[in-house]
Design an enzyme around this catalytic site. Structure first.
Site, PDB file in Angstrom:
ATOM      1  CE  LYS A 204      33.637  40.741  88.263  1.00  0.00           C
ATOM      2  NZ  LYS A 204      35.061  40.428  88.763  1.00  0.00           N
ATOM      3  CD  GLU A 276      33.762  37.041  82.792  1.00  0.00           C
ATOM      4  OE1 GLU A 276      34.810  37.937  82.308  1.00  0.00           O
ATOM      5  OE2 GLU A 276      34.104  36.617  84.059  1.00  0.00           O
ATOM      6  NE  ARG A 278      40.026  31.921  83.394  1.00  0.00           N
ATOM      7  CZ  ARG A 278      40.500  31.826  84.878  1.00  0.00           C
ATOM      8  NH1 ARG A 278      41.044  30.675  85.259  1.00  0.00           N
ATOM      9  NH2 ARG A 278      40.912  33.078  85.436  1.00  0.00           N
TER      10      ARG A 278
END
Length: 425
Positions: A204, A276, A278
């Site tokens: 990110k 991540e 899920r």
């Protein structure tokens, strides 16, 4: 303490007729007349707190349960403890207000904590301590840490968390008020507990990473919902499963192109390490299905796509069970925690194809491509035994504010707690 009263009349004189607040000596009057009176009361409380007020006493007429709760939501602060004296109302409603505040204050404490202080084992420990303080010996738990996850087949949680120096954890907590060890499990709650999300190798940017301590908001919300339901008299057996990890970058981090084989045999290609949540929830949903509970509820800060769809005032709801979906939305309105259904059909499961596995965990596109929230929910649905369990997924778009606004302090809001507790009850 600052004395706060209500008025259905517009403000007068120097304050102007549209003012939310007017002042008389040591008393503040909130003028709630107009559209959306509960929102106006919350906005007024936020103004008072942002001006430095940390103690308030609600006095006079008109303070219904809903109005007092709206004031609390606006008055609660990010990091400063506030003192609030409720107005005199029915004793049962007073107990409900106190219980609801305790659950919300706990969520604020754990979600707003720094990621250095709130790591996977600490989050699990806080959940155990909180629920044990409410239910005592009616609570038992099992904790799997680090490599123990692989021993039990929980590949998703282990893979996401293995690059951190602080190991991933799966907590299974059993609230059983019946005294019967063979009592059926009436419901199972599953929470995403990513205590910090760097995005992994799908890294990110700083602006998107700075608030990622909130990524355990799902785990916090279902824990607090169970506590709040217990305080309201929940008498059925409920299991809580928290899948906790830090999603970090290191030489042993899971990688793009990896294929994970889950305990139910399903294979998943990793095409985005920032999808991540899920992957860890898949473990939790398999474990929940193993309990044969007739109701499974999961909650997660799962997708930015849900926030784009419903904003930050609503949580997004997903289920293939239309009756359950409608019930959840009805209850959200009853407890003033807005939630809205988004599309989910069986065919959504094919929207993240893979050449190398049964499915991919996303699409290799920004935000997972079109319909990202529905596709994420469809991914989760693959891990639920739909023949024996009704399942609903809360994508918690409203549970956290990156910055303060006119109604909320920065940080956790608690939205979703009462909605999920109501479903348990």
């Amino acid at each position: 303490m600052l004395k706060v009263q209500l008025s259905a009349e517009p403000s007068q004189g120097v304050w102007g007729s549209n003012a939310l607040i007017s002042y008389q000596d040591e008393t503040v009057t909130i003028h709630y007349s107009g559209d959306f009176p509960l929102r106006r009361i919350q906005q007024a409380a936020r103004q008072l707190q942002s001006q430095g007020a940390t103690q308030a006493s609600l006095e006079g007429e008109g303070w219904s349960y809903e109005r007092q709760w709206s004031f609390y939501c606006g008055f609660a602060a990010t990091a400063v403890p506030v003192e609030l004296k409720w107005a005199s109302i029915d004793e049962d409603e007073l107990e409900l207000l106190n219980a609801r505040r305790r659950s919300n204050d706990w969520v604020r404490k754990v979600v707003n904590a720094t990621p250095e202080d709130m790591y996977p084992e600490k989050l699990a420990g806080e959940a155990i301590e909180y629920l044990s303080s409410i239910a005592g010996d009616k609570v038992s738990h099992e904790l799997l840490v680090g490599e123990q996850l692989l021993d039990h087949g929980w590949i998703g949680t282990h893979s996401v968390g293995r690059a951190s120096s602080r190991p991933p954890v799966m907590l299974t907590l059993d609230y059983n008020p019946t005294g019967d060890v063979d009592a059926p499990v009436a419901a199972c709650l599953v929470g995403k507990g990513i205590t910090f999300d760097s995005g992994g190798y799908s890294l990110k940017p700083s602006a998107g990473m700075v608030t990622m301590k909130c990524d355990m908001g799902g785990a916090a919300t279902v824990t607090a919902a169970l506590g709040y339901a217990i305080e309201q008299g929940l008498r059925q057996r409920v299991k809580l499963i928290l899948c906790c990890a830090e999603n970090m970058v290191a030489g042993n981090a899971y990688k793009l192109g990896d294929v994970l084989t889950y305990k139910n045999g399903l294979t998943v290609e990793v095409v985005n390490t920032d999808a991540e949540g899920r992957l860890v929830l898949a473990d939790g949903l398999i474990a929940a299905s193993e309990t044969q509970a007739p109701l499974i509820i999961d909650a997660a800060t799962l997708t930015g796509a849900a926030m784009m769809a419903v904003g930050t005032d609503y949580n997004a709801l997903f289920s293939m069970d239309r009756e359950l979906l409608f019930k959840a939305q009805q209850l959200s309105e009853l407890v003033n925690e807005p939630a809205w259904p988004l599309p989910l059909e069986k065919w959504h499961q094919s929207n993240c194809p893979s050449h190398y596995a049964d499915t991919a965990n996303s699409r290799a596109q920004k935000g997972g491509g079109m319909g990202g929230a529905s596709n994420a929910a469809a991914f989760l649905s693959r891990f639920v035994d739909a023949e024996q369990s009704r399942w609903i997924h809360f994508d918690l778009a409203a549970c956290f504010r990156d910055a303060p606004d006119s109604r909320w302090a920065a940080g956790a809001t608690g939205l979703g707690i009462a909605n999920i507790a109501a479903m348990l009850l």
